[in-house]
Motif scaffolding. Structure first.
Motif: not given
Length: 425
Positions: A219-239
């Motif tokens: 698995i490779v991550d581009s490092g470009r997706f802003d998880w915090m900008a969509h914090a409500d969608k991705f609580p596993g990464l932002t909480t």
């Protein structure tokens, strides 16, 4: 200094210091010693870098993952025990019970089963869309609880080319990432991040290993997706993650490292689908010649496709690099240097004729494998896609007469001669 792909294949990921081994060392150890419990405790709290148990991370694996990361142009990567594990982790890292994911219907049968059956039992709902669907149909597939979009750069075995840029734009308009399985073209021929993809997965078992020796995934991550900008969608990464003393991955590790760190610290910890260091070493050996081998695979694939296209006993041929193929224009956009060595075609006479043809081949071996140095063939409807219904087979582009031929590194003239005699029989 930025190197070309061929140089990265040979030199990427590992820079030995003075007196260190020239080849990547195999760290064949389950555990690692520390001077104090406090020092090890910092590793468990994700406050320090290092290794304590190979079920989570291993130096050999991380070195090989770094090479794949460099080839794809990402910021972080990890190895898994198989391509299936890579796809599972990539999706499950951001989609949990009650969530929804959009996926291309034209994907590998094993992945389709993973998503539609196994992960559905975990409470994740999947909507499969035709990769050639209209903009209206694609838009209608999104829901408030959609967490990702998934597709294969070149579908196995339908050889449909995924319109990465189009699906990336649609995903981003809804605040979710695009995950692309880039197994068939490899980063030598296709770089999904350059077209908007956010996460890339691989079955390294295929061309990356290239010799049928080691099952694995990445698995490779581009490092470009802003998880915090969509914090409500991705609580596993932002909480806060209570299992790691409240660490918030997107804050602590940023866009560049949050996804892979969470997948390692949580999913690898709990599921343990690690690639063995020995397999990672064999994979690394394959990667060193990937750029050379892919060129030959593509040359052989095109030569075989051109021959089949003219043969009266062949009903149809699908090869994205073949001029006139329905996928040719998309392939030229995303993979101008070549696609892969896999050719799909139908033999006149349907399923029975296809099986008879395969039985007469002398060079190509019937095997549940694809994309290595030796030419092999398979009848997907009877094997890899056997669990799918007729409707699902049709949606995946897998007809009853489809033969998947993976052209190896042999001489193209010999391959064509073998195919010719098998067809004549």
């Amino acid at each position: 200094m930025e190197f070309k792909q061929g140089t990265v294949c040979v030199q990427g990921g590992y820079r030995p210091a003075n007196g260190e081994p020239r080849q990547v060392p195999i760290v064949q150890s389950t555990t690692f010693r520390y001077e104090s419990s406090a020092a090890m405790g910092k590793l468990f709290d994700l406050e320090a870098e290092g290794y304590f148990y190979t079920r989570l991370q291993n130096p050999t694996n991380d070195t090989v993952a770094a090479k794949i990361c460099e080839l794809e142009g990402g910021t972080a990567a990890m190895l898994t025990s198989s391509g299936q594990a890579a796809n599972f982790y990539a999706v499950f890292n951001i989609a949990n019970c009650g969530d929804h994911v959009i996926a291309s219907s034209s994907i590998y049968g094993g992945t389709f089963n993973l998503l539609s059956v196994t992960m559905a039992k975990m409470g994740i709902e999947f909507t499969f869309v035709d990769p050639k669907c209209s903009d209206e149909e694609l838009e209608a597939a999104f829901r408030p609880n959609t967490k990702a979009v998934f597709g294969e750069s070149i579908a196995n075995p339908a050889l449909t080319v995924f319109d990465i840029e189009r699906f990336a734009n649609a995903a981003h308009a809804h605040g979710v990432p695009l995950i692309v399985d880039n197994t068939f073209p490899t980063p030598v021929n296709c770089r999904p991040f350059e077209w908007g993809a956010d996460i890339v997965t691989h079955s390294t078992t295929k061309y990356m290993d290239g010799h049928g020796t080691a099952v694995g995934g990445a698995i490779v991550d581009s490092g470009r997706f802003d998880w915090m900008a969509h914090a409500d969608k991705f609580p596993g990464l932002t909480t806060p993650d209570d299992s790691y003393h409240g660490v918030v991955y997107a804050e602590r590790f940023g866009k560049e490292g949050a996804f892979i760190t969470k997948a390692t610290a949580q999913l690898m910890r709990d599921f343990g689908s690690i690639q063995s260091p020995q397999n990672a070493f064999l994979l690394h050996m394959g990667l060193e010649s990937l750029h050379v081998r892919m060129q030959r695979h593509c040359e052989n694939g095109l030569a075989v496709a051109q021959f089949l296209q003219q043969h009266p006993k062949v009903a149809w041929v699908r090869y994205p690099g073949l001029e006139g193929d329905s996928e040719y224009e998309l392939a030229a956009k995303y993979m101008p240097k070549g696609t892969c060595g896999v050719v799909s075609f139908g033999v006149e006479g349907g399923r029975e004729a296809a099986e008879a043809f395969m039985g007469r081949l002398k060079i190509a071996q019937i095997a549940t494998h694809v994309a290595d140095a030796r030419t092999c063939c398979l009848h997907p409807a009877s094997s890899t896609h056997r669990q799918m219904t007729e409707a699902e087979l049709e949606a995946a582009g897998v007809s009853a007469d489809l033969v998947r031929l993976s052209c190896g590194l042999e001489d193209a003239e010999d391959l064509i001669a073998d195919i010719a005699q098998a067809l004549e029989g």
